[in-house]
Design a protein around this motif. Sequence first.
Motif, PDB file in Angstrom:
ATOM      1  N   ALA A 152      51.235 -33.953 -22.617  1.00  0.00           N
ATOM      2  CA  ALA A 152      49.954 -33.351 -23.002  1.00  0.00           C
ATOM      3  C   ALA A 152      49.856 -33.113 -24.514  1.00  0.00           C
ATOM      4  CB  ALA A 152      49.750 -32.039 -22.255  1.00  0.00           C
TER       5      ALA A 152
ATOM      6  N   PRO B 137      43.924 -36.647 -24.054  1.00  0.00           N
ATOM      7  CA  PRO B 137      43.644 -36.716 -22.618  1.00  0.00           C
ATOM      8  C   PRO B 137      43.135 -38.097 -22.195  1.00  0.00           C
ATOM      9  CG  PRO B 137      42.755 -34.681 -23.527  1.00  0.00           C
ATOM     10  CD  PRO B 137      43.285 -35.473 -24.686  1.00  0.00           C
TER      11      PRO B 137
ATOM     12  N   GLN C 238      44.962 -40.582 -19.450  1.00  0.00           N
ATOM     13  CA  GLN C 238      44.285 -41.076 -18.246  1.00  0.00           C
ATOM     14  C   GLN C 238      44.241 -42.592 -18.202  1.00  0.00           C
ATOM     15  OE1 GLN C 238      41.455 -39.334 -16.117  1.00  0.00           O
ATOM     16  NE2 GLN C 238      41.306 -37.372 -17.151  1.00  0.00           N
TER      17      GLN C 238
ATOM     18  N   TYR D  98      48.515 -39.078 -13.476  1.00  0.00           N
ATOM     19  CA  TYR D  98      47.483 -38.049 -13.601  1.00  0.00           C
ATOM     20  C   TYR D  98      47.036 -37.602 -12.204  1.00  0.00           C
ATOM     21  CZ  TYR D  98      43.061 -35.781 -14.532  1.00  0.00           C
ATOM     22  OH  TYR D  98      42.043 -34.878 -14.548  1.00  0.00           O
ATOM     23  N   HIS D  99      46.751 -38.573 -11.346  1.00  0.00           N
ATOM     24  CA  HIS D  99      46.272 -38.233  -9.997  1.00  0.00           C
ATOM     25  C   HIS D  99      47.373 -37.616  -9.156  1.00  0.00           C
ATOM     26  CE1 HIS D  99      42.245 -39.691 -10.411  1.00  0.00           C
ATOM     27  NE2 HIS D  99      42.694 -40.789 -10.981  1.00  0.00           N
TER      28      HIS D  99
ATOM     29  N   LYS E 271      47.740 -34.020 -10.160  1.00  0.00           N
ATOM     30  CA  LYS E 271      46.527 -33.256  -9.865  1.00  0.00           C
ATOM     31  C   LYS E 271      46.448 -32.985  -8.355  1.00  0.00           C
ATOM     32  CE  LYS E 271      42.860 -31.629 -11.924  1.00  0.00           C
ATOM     33  NZ  LYS E 271      43.335 -30.266 -11.831  1.00  0.00           N
TER      34      LYS E 271
ATOM     35  N   ASP F 252      48.617 -29.725  -8.249  1.00  0.00           N
ATOM     36  CA  ASP F 252      47.560 -29.025  -8.948  1.00  0.00           C
ATOM     37  C   ASP F 252      47.908 -28.774 -10.415  1.00  0.00           C
ATOM     38  OD1 ASP F 252      45.053 -28.000  -9.164  1.00  0.00           O
ATOM     39  OD2 ASP F 252      45.620 -25.952  -8.581  1.00  0.00           O
TER      40      ASP F 252
ATOM     41  N   ASP G 154      47.392 -30.377 -14.275  1.00  0.00           N
ATOM     42  CA  ASP G 154      46.659 -31.341 -15.089  1.00  0.00           C
ATOM     43  C   ASP G 154      47.570 -31.787 -16.237  1.00  0.00           C
ATOM     44  OD1 ASP G 154      45.084 -32.727 -16.852  1.00  0.00           O
ATOM     45  OD2 ASP G 154      43.396 -31.305 -16.798  1.00  0.00           O
TER      46      ASP G 154
ATOM     47  N   THR H 173      47.202 -33.699 -18.602  1.00  0.00           N
ATOM     48  CA  THR H 173      46.615 -33.842 -19.939  1.00  0.00           C
ATOM     49  C   THR H 173      46.603 -32.489 -20.655  1.00  0.00           C
ATOM     50  OG1 THR H 173      44.331 -33.408 -19.246  1.00  0.00           O
ATOM     51  CG2 THR H 173      45.086 -35.692 -19.115  1.00  0.00           C
ATOM     52  N   LYS H 174      46.896 -31.408 -19.884  1.00  0.00           N
ATOM     53  CA  LYS H 174      46.878 -30.061 -20.481  1.00  0.00           C
ATOM     54  C   LYS H 174      48.234 -29.360 -20.421  1.00  0.00           C
ATOM     55  CE  LYS H 174      42.018 -28.947 -19.746  1.00  0.00           C
ATOM     56  NZ  LYS H 174      41.497 -29.628 -18.536  1.00  0.00           N
TER      57      LYS H 174
END
Length: 639
Positions: free
Chosen positions: A355, A360, A364, A371-372, A375, A379, A381, A383-384
């Motif tokens: 991240a 981001p 992706q 990423y998926h 997520k 749960d 993310d 990218t963060k």
Amino acid sequence: TEEIERYEFDVVVIGAGGAGLRAAIEARAQGKRTAIISKSLFGKAHTVMAEGGCAAAMGNVNPNDNWQVHFRDTMRGGKFLNNWRMAELHAKEAPDRVWELETYGALFDRTKDGKISQRNFGGHSYPRLAHVGDRTGLEMIRTLQQKVVSLQQEDYAETGDYEANIRVFHECTITEIFKTGDDENHGGRIAGCFGYYRATGKFVRFDAPAIVLATGGVGKSYQVTSNSWEYTGDGHALALRAGATLINMEFLQFHPTGMVWPPSVKGILVTESVRGDGGVLRNSEGERFMFKYVPDVFREQYAETEEEGDRWYTDADNNRRPPELLPRDEVARAINSEVKAGRGSPHGGVFLDIASRLSPEEIQKRLPSMYHQFKELADVDITKEPMEVGPTCHYVMGGVEVDPDTAMSKVPGLFAAGEVAGGMHGSNRLGGNSLSDLIVFGRRSGLGASEYVDSLGGVRPAVRIDDVAQAQDRALLPFSSATEGGENPFVVQLELQKTMNDLVGIIRKADEVELALKALQDIATKAKTVTVEGGRVFNPGWHLALDLRNMLLVSLCVAKAALERQESRGGHTRDDFPVMDSDWRHLLLVLSANGEDDVHLVRQEQVPMRPDLLDLFELDELKKYYTGEELGGHRAGAG
Ligand code: FAD
């Protein structure tokens, strides 16, 4: 007695991953009637899960790359225990095999000038992995399957029968391999195999003079693994029972980055591409700890500071690579040490941070599956926030001992390719070198099997009818012993997985491995009385009961070899023998089976490397791995 479905083929390929499909395509191209058999649905093989890419020295991104550099990297990664001839063939032939995939319809990601793009990976000197985002295996399987279909179309045009020369049997598990009797003409040769359909429970028999094992790995013998339910070491065990030998079984790759949280997904892979694309590992103190773990043999090739490591991503020619990209065994051990020292993440791993390194959008685009995955499953993310990761049992370097050129095992007519074959990767596989292994040796095994069939001159080794009856009885055993007190296969499997995970895992000690061997004897006794309920129609308990037999035999091999090798090398780390020892480098541990669960081990000298290949290395480097005696023949002399 039950009527058993029966087929005749020239070549039967067990396994429909990359290796099996490529083998079958080759056998069909050589004019052989070929069967492809897979335990799961067609298209669901392990190969489909491969994310990062396929290593081939095409030199598209860095023109300095060539087969010699790839060969050197592969030998270094395997700590010079690799079968050097396999490593040579692999490095030389991988580029052609990747190109060939494009002629079958694959489309790899491109460089700006339209060449196949290549990405960085641990242990590879240059960007070398041809890839399709982080879904490379999917593209490979899709393409190879499409090629099978197109060959079937050709056959239809010619014969009116789509399956005239290549036929797929899926959700069909092979449980036995048949040979001719030792006393007959052409004694001790492959004659066929036997299995059952998962959906119906009905038996099926294949008569064929040549079998290619392409069954993949053994990860399901471990509790924490990136492998799926299919990886129960069937091919390894089938080979052993047929009289073939296994090598390198002490070497298992624990991939450094599996998910550690939540528990239901523990072990699922986090691709090395995250690190290849800039991701870094940190401990709970925020430290990029890998700088502390660069071993002497690699010190010259890796950056000493974060600044140098970071510069390498944009200027690889003038900087050394970051230590996050050391071979996997090194990274996995380092993570293990950090967690043990109390510097782990909340759920017992370490942090993998992309991240703070890429935008981001870039994350992706380059790592859509990761990423998926995070997520949806955790749960998180990515990218963060950083990911939490830890080692997971990923790949078995060990496998069937084969002739490097033809892929034939010790048993005439029995071939092996892909993860089920041993030798190519030595003590540790570099990422990306499996997908290339599959297409290089998949093709060679298909060719080898075809040539073998030709060499028989029309003779068809006959399956013995008693063998078929025995195979049937053995498969039905879990039903017939359904008296009282039988063991539940799921419970026995868990016991086996815990034993291997806890006692023959990433770090090993003699007393623990001895305990494991004792536990495995107990488990073997229990496995014999495993009972299942219900009928033969799609019965997972029954399927597992049959798989257990294989998992157990393979686990015995791993434990026996792990106890014997008194050094640490690649995917085998001994707490009680922590250093790499040159006297062990030239020794292979060769396993054979005596009966059902008795494994026999002998030490065998490796064939010395051909001098022209040895000369590709500097003497100073070789001295780190070889004994002085062995280096007598090097161009610079042993000194
Ligand atoms: P598989 O693809 O697993 O195929 C095995 C086949 O054998 C299946 O069809 C199965 O159904 C069949 N089979 C097994 N037992 C039986 C039986 N008894 N009867 C009938 N059929 C049977 N490598 C790379 O080089 N690059 C990567 O980026 C990469 N990423 C990976 C990511 C993940 C999550 C995993 C798990 C592995 C990754 N690897 C990668 C490793 C690589 O994917 C595997 O080593 C490789 O795909 C193995 O291919 P294979 O053809 O030998 O076996």
